[in-house]
Design a protein around this motif. Structure first.
Motif, PDB file in Angstrom:
ATOM      1  N   THR A 161      15.783  34.692 -47.923  1.00  0.00           N
ATOM      2  CA  THR A 161      16.078  34.710 -46.511  1.00  0.00           C
ATOM      3  C   THR A 161      17.537  33.790 -46.145  1.00  0.00           C
ATOM      4  O   THR A 161      17.942  33.915 -45.317  1.00  0.00           O
ATOM      5  N   GLY A 162      17.525  33.021 -47.101  1.00  0.00           N
ATOM      6  CA  GLY A 162      18.501  31.946 -46.829  1.00  0.00           C
ATOM      7  C   GLY A 162      20.021  32.381 -46.756  1.00  0.00           C
ATOM      8  O   GLY A 162      20.604  32.160 -45.772  1.00  0.00           O
ATOM      9  N   TYR A 209      21.551  26.817 -43.093  1.00  0.00           N
ATOM     10  CA  TYR A 209      20.185  26.998 -43.498  1.00  0.00           C
ATOM     11  C   TYR A 209      19.740  25.836 -44.412  1.00  0.00           C
ATOM     12  O   TYR A 209      20.495  25.118 -44.900  1.00  0.00           O
ATOM     13  N   THR A 210      18.623  25.443 -43.861  1.00  0.00           N
ATOM     14  CA  THR A 210      17.824  24.175 -44.363  1.00  0.00           C
ATOM     15  C   THR A 210      16.670  24.607 -45.261  1.00  0.00           C
ATOM     16  O   THR A 210      15.944  25.454 -44.682  1.00  0.00           O
ATOM     17  N   HIS A 211      16.734  24.141 -46.507  1.00  0.00           N
ATOM     18  CA  HIS A 211      15.722  24.535 -47.474  1.00  0.00           C
ATOM     19  C   HIS A 211      14.768  23.406 -47.635  1.00  0.00           C
ATOM     20  O   HIS A 211      15.096  22.379 -47.981  1.00  0.00           O
ATOM     21  N   THR A 245      20.461  21.070 -46.888  1.00  0.00           N
ATOM     22  CA  THR A 245      21.083  21.660 -45.847  1.00  0.00           C
ATOM     23  C   THR A 245      22.415  22.344 -46.345  1.00  0.00           C
ATOM     24  O   THR A 245      23.506  21.636 -46.926  1.00  0.00           O
ATOM     25  N   GLU A 266      18.358  18.668 -40.603  1.00  0.00           N
ATOM     26  CA  GLU A 266      18.115  19.607 -39.834  1.00  0.00           C
ATOM     27  C   GLU A 266      19.326  19.855 -38.629  1.00  0.00           C
ATOM     28  O   GLU A 266      19.724  18.804 -38.106  1.00  0.00           O
ATOM     29  N   GLN A 313      20.303  33.933 -43.184  1.00  0.00           N
ATOM     30  CA  GLN A 313      20.133  32.988 -42.192  1.00  0.00           C
ATOM     31  C   GLN A 313      21.532  32.397 -42.052  1.00  0.00           C
ATOM     32  O   GLN A 313      22.340  31.994 -41.093  1.00  0.00           O
ATOM     33  N   LEU A 314      22.071  31.822 -43.307  1.00  0.00           N
ATOM     34  CA  LEU A 314      23.373  31.263 -43.209  1.00  0.00           C
ATOM     35  C   LEU A 314      24.588  32.044 -42.869  1.00  0.00           C
ATOM     36  O   LEU A 314      25.459  31.361 -42.163  1.00  0.00           O
ATOM     37  N   VAL A 357      21.741  28.797 -52.778  1.00  0.00           N
ATOM     38  CA  VAL A 357      20.962  29.340 -51.574  1.00  0.00           C
ATOM     39  C   VAL A 357      20.458  30.822 -52.010  1.00  0.00           C
ATOM     40  O   VAL A 357      19.063  30.827 -51.822  1.00  0.00           O
ATOM     41  N   SER A 380      16.346  31.042 -52.412  1.00  0.00           N
ATOM     42  CA  SER A 380      15.545  31.432 -51.179  1.00  0.00           C
ATOM     43  C   SER A 380      16.051  32.957 -50.950  1.00  0.00           C
ATOM     44  O   SER A 380      17.275  33.198 -51.283  1.00  0.00           O
ATOM     45  N   THR A 385      23.818  32.342 -38.748  1.00  0.00           N
ATOM     46  CA  THR A 385      23.752  31.034 -37.905  1.00  0.00           C
ATOM     47  C   THR A 385      24.825  29.994 -38.482  1.00  0.00           C
ATOM     48  O   THR A 385      25.106  29.156 -37.530  1.00  0.00           O
TER      49      THR A 385
END
Length: 357
Positions: free
Chosen positions: A288-289, A299-301, A318, A248, A292-293, A282, A286, A296
């Protein structure tokens, strides 16, 4: 008064079992299951006619969104501990005795492996299948073994491309060495004066390295810094194969600083990460991944229940952009980035070579 035929048909549709088994082997059975409309059913894992356990699917399956028109958590991945025997019959059923598709099934035989067929000149034994799985996510000893020397050849090529005189290296660190896949490949090519060090947080993996790779010093490290026993500026070259793919952001930052501490100025660090080549992964795991990727850079799943695992385990995946990775190592200069590189070190991963400022 009994139920009418039409009512029975409606009830059957309401409690029908959808889904199928994706994969079955000695170690796990995975797939998805649902009631009509996308409700998660209670399932029984049945082995050779006996109920082994009962589960409720809860893993994200973004591929099912097209079917149910909304995000759903209908996947399952049940691990057999201990592993099943070859030929065991496995069924995934509901309380009415309905099976998901491709169930029941027989556990297939594992492909045979003859170490003598390698002919690679390496004396290190090939690890047991369970250790291989902990490190690379498959249990194929042939695929594991044939990548050992080519992985080191790849590292040597990247060092030379960065202008490093390999013969001048004094101390090399395999950060997150696992059961020694890359460590083993250094045999016969390690510079005569160089010391080879490996560390990992898993004692079982280090026990194998200590028993089988005498030309490397390996030790169990803690999940967070420092790396005890390694002095500041001691390392000339460090590499990490699929380590930062499980961390993370806070832990990436901690290890960035620690690696900067132990690598001398002008020394080098090579690491792999899940880059743009994994964007489709990703999107599949996910909803939402991807956003988010993009927002930011990382992305960590989490693939399992957080109560049963911890950051750094294979349950964490990650994904990072190249710009995020470069920014996460401010005390290093990125001298080379290979996108989705096809190589024996970590095929499909992005590779970055850093130089310590």
């Amino acid at each position: 008064m009994g139920l009418s035929f039409s009512m029975l048909r409606r009830l059957c549709r309401l409690w029908a079992l959808e889904g199928h088994v994706d994969r079955l082997d000695r170690y796990h059975v995975s797939g998805w299951a649902a009631r009509p409309g996308g409700r998660a059913p209670r399932l029984s894992i049945v082995v050779d006619g006996k109920v082994l356990d009962r589960i409720v699917p809860g893993m994200v399956r973004s591929d099912l969104r097209k079917i149910y028109r909304r995000p759903v958590q209908l996947g399952f991945n049940y691990v057999f501990d201990p592993p099943l025997r070859e030929g065991a019959q496995v069924a995934v059923t509901d309380r009415f005795g309905q099976n998901v598709a491709k169930s029941p099934g027989r556990v297939p035989a594992e492909p045979p492996f003859d170490p003598a067929s390698l002919n690679d000149g390496l004396s290190t034994a090939v690890p047991p299948r369970d250790l291989i799985f902990l490190v690379v996510g498959h249990r194929d000893p042939q695929a594991f073994a044939v990548s050992r020397r080519p992985a080191v050849d790849f590292l040597l090529e990247r060092l030379q491309a960065a202008g490093v005189d390999v013969s001048s290296l004094r101390t090399i660190l395999d950060f997150g060495c696992g059961c020694g896949r890359v460590l083993a490949g250094w045999e016969h090519v390690l510079p005569a004066q160089a010391r080879l060090i490996g560390c990992d947080i898993n004692p079982r993996l280090i026990a194998f390295c200590q028993a089988q790779i005498p030309f490397a010093r390996t030790f169990v490290s803690k999940f967070r810094p420092p790396l005890e026993g390694i002095q500041s500026g001691e390392i000339d070259f460090a590499y990490a194969a699929s380590v930062f793919t499980h961390l993370e952001p806070a832990d990436i930052s901690l290890w960035s600083k620690e690696l900067a501490r132990i690598i001398r100025p002008g020394g080098h660090l090579l690491l792999s990460f899940h880059g743009a080549g994994f964007d489709d992964v990703v999107a599949r795991i996910s909803d939402t991944g991807p956003e988010q990727l993009k927002a930011t850079g990382i992305y960590t799943h989490l693939h399992s229940d957080p109560r049963r695992t911890s950051s750094g385990s294979n349950d964490y995946a990650t994904f990072m952009t190249q710009s995020y990775v470069v920014g996460a190592f401010p005390l290093f200069e990125a001298v080379e980035i290979l996108a989705g590189s096809s190589n024996a070190f970590m095929a499909g991963h992005d590779i970055v070579m850093f130089r310590r400022r």
